[in-house]
Design an enzyme around this catalytic site. Structure first.
Site, PDB file in Angstrom:
ATOM      1  N   ARG A 136      -7.589 -18.988   7.690  1.00 42.87           N
ATOM      2  CA  ARG A 136      -7.902 -17.558   7.662  1.00 42.87           C
ATOM      3  C   ARG A 136      -9.169 -17.435   8.497  1.00 42.87           C
ATOM      4  NH1 ARG A 136      -8.778 -14.484   1.929  1.00 42.87           N
ATOM      5  NH2 ARG A 136     -10.897 -15.185   2.297  1.00 42.87           N
ATOM      6  N   CYS A 317       5.142   7.939 -12.169  1.00 45.28           N
ATOM      7  CA  CYS A 317       5.041   8.947 -11.111  1.00 45.28           C
ATOM      8  C   CYS A 317       3.648   8.857 -10.470  1.00 45.28           C
ATOM      9  CB  CYS A 317       5.258  10.334 -11.688  1.00 45.28           C
ATOM     10  SG  CYS A 317       6.719  10.458 -12.754  1.00 45.28           S
ATOM     11  N   MET A 318       3.360   9.757  -9.543  1.00 46.89           N
ATOM     12  CA  MET A 318       2.057   9.711  -8.869  1.00 46.89           C
ATOM     13  C   MET A 318       0.910   9.961  -9.846  1.00 46.89           C
ATOM     14  SD  MET A 318       0.684  11.869  -5.586  1.00 46.89           S
ATOM     15  CE  MET A 318       1.992  11.316  -4.500  1.00 46.89           C
TER      16      MET A 318
HETATM   17  C1  PLP Z   1     -13.237 -12.887  -2.339  1.00 50.77           C
HETATM   18  C2  PLP Z   1     -13.929 -14.115  -1.933  1.00 50.77           C
HETATM   19  C3  PLP Z   1     -14.610 -14.914  -2.874  1.00 50.77           C
HETATM   20  C4  PLP Z   1     -14.488 -14.705  -4.368  1.00 50.77           C
HETATM   21  O1  PLP Z   1     -13.277 -15.265  -4.810  1.00 50.77           O
HETATM   22  P1  PLP Z   1     -12.872 -15.237  -6.357  1.00 50.77           P
HETATM   23  O2  PLP Z   1     -11.583 -15.978  -6.400  1.00 50.77           O
HETATM   24  O3  PLP Z   1     -12.722 -13.798  -6.716  1.00 50.77           O
HETATM   25  O4  PLP Z   1     -13.958 -15.890  -7.098  1.00 50.77           O
HETATM   26  C5  PLP Z   1     -15.373 -15.969  -2.406  1.00 50.77           C
HETATM   27  N1  PLP Z   1     -15.451 -16.233  -1.077  1.00 50.77           N
HETATM   28  C6  PLP Z   1     -14.766 -15.515  -0.163  1.00 50.77           C
HETATM   29  C7  PLP Z   1     -14.842 -15.873   1.255  1.00 50.77           C
HETATM   30  C8  PLP Z   1     -13.973 -14.453  -0.558  1.00 50.77           C
HETATM   31  O5  PLP Z   1     -13.290 -13.753   0.361  1.00 50.77           O
END
Ligand code: PLP
Length: 377
Positions: A136, A317-318
């Protein structure tokens, strides 16, 4: 409106947030805690939760976007803050002036941050991100040496200060997975490369909620819990929130808007996906997918009303859904608990997630914008 007459609301218990963070601080020590407050504090409200997290012992805040970081600063919250999701062309000089730390994964971002630093007249505080397997954010292992070298040059010319090195886990909810160890080893290698380049970042950080609570070997200098701050279990298949010492902070509730008697065989809500079995009372609940109750909860999710859990009858519903309460004496104005900590017998966000084949993160984060949040101090 007085909170007890608001038709529908999320109530957020800030004492629970503080207590949850205290649990995380203890689990993390001697590592420090960065509380993740992105996505409006996982739907709980970013600013009050950021303040509660700091009061509970967090020393850093983490957000995804620059907008989120700048909103913290605009509210006067000046704790060290890392923002980790940049796209080209963002106002980095503003972030640097506001003392927001920035995550850097690639060359264009480093270049933009240097331009921003010159504009701001001070070095940018950056955290270099290595992709240890999530694919990512972060630089791949192949791209890492070039990024590190460029960052070392930028630090030498005074445009950046490399504060941190960091990465993120693949198995966010299963930290015992062997990939977690592979990633931790890759992270240590990446850190070595940074030291070899002559950089001395103060902080390395890798652990999310699950790793904070279950994998001390991944803590490094700083941990980054999000979900656990809000009291939900990051490892629901192995340990409940209560077993981890966490208290869910959010309760979603509404007051019944209308009740009426109907005969057997009456179709209920759009598409008549529910039919009454006998003469019965229907109760109308003023919450729908516009407020974050998933339409997929139709005929699927249970809520608490008048001491009993009852399945949503027919289509969500909404703005509203219906409950079939049989012959129970339910009145307009009665309180319906959709989910909460479970202390009154109501389902939890985790129960909803289990019934809807998703994760508790999504249940709390998707609340609609019109839904008011009432804070309990
Ligand atoms: C959202 C996120 C976290 C927190 O993750 P949790 O599983 O909610 O503890 C930590 N580091 C990054 C890069 C994130 O995107």
């Amino acid at each position: 409106m007085r909170s007890d007459v608001v038709p529908a609301r999320a109530t957020v218990d800030l004492a629970a947030v503080r207590a949850n963070v205290a649990v995380l601080v203890e689990a993390a020590a001697p590592a420090a805690v960065l509380a993740v407050v992105k996505a409006d504090g996982y739907g709980h409200g970013m600013l009050p939760c950021a303040e509660a997290a700091l009061a509970g012992g967090a020393s850093w805040l983490g957000v995804a976007t620059l907008d989120e970081a700048l909103a913290l600063r605009a509210a006067g919250i000046n704790a060290p803050t890392l923002a980790w999701l940049l796209t080209p062309g963002e106002p980095l000089a503003d972030a640097i002036t506001a003392d927001v730390d920035l995550s850097i994964s690639t060359g264009w971002a480093l270049e933009e941050v240097q331009v921003g630093a010159r504009e701001a007249g001070r070095p940018a505080r950056i955290h270099l991100k290595i992709d240890t397997g999530l694919s990512r954010g972060g630089a791949t292992a192949a791209a890492w040496p070039d990024l590190v070298e460029a960052a070392a040059k930028a630090q030498a010319d005074g445009t950046v200060h490399v504060v941190g090195v960091w990465s993120h886990f693949v198995f966010a909810d299963a930290p015992e997975h062997p990939v977690t160890s592979t990633q931790t080893a890759a992270f240590s290698d990446a850190l070595d490369a940074v030291l070899r380049a002559g950089l001395r970042p103060e902080l390395s950080h890798l652990a999310n909620s699950a790793a904070t609570l279950t994998r001390p070997d991944t803590h490094f200098d700083l941990v980054r819990p999000g979900l656990a701050v809000y009291g939900l279990s990051p490892v629901p298949t192995t340990r409940s929130a209560a077993e981890l010492g966490l208290t869910p902070a959010m309760t979603l509730s509404a007051r019944v808007a209308l009740v009426k008697r109907v005969p057997a065989g009456r179709g209920v809500s759009y598409g008549h996906r529910y039919t009454t079995m006998a003469e019965t009372t229907l109760a109308l609940v003023p919450l729908g997918y516009g407020d974050g109750v998933p339409r997929a909860a139709s005929n699927t999710v249970d809520v608490l009303l008048a001491g009993h859990r009852r399945r949503i009858a027919g289509t969500v519903c909404m703005d509203q859904f219906v409950l079939d309460v049989g012959d129970d004496p339910v009145c307009a104005g009665d309180e319906v608990l959709l989910f909460g900590p479970g202390s009154h017998g109501e389902p939890t966000a985790q129960d909803w997630a289990d019934q809807l084949d998703t994760i508790s993160y999504e249940i709390v984060t998707r609340l609609g914008r019109r839904l008011p949040i009432v804070y309990r101090p």
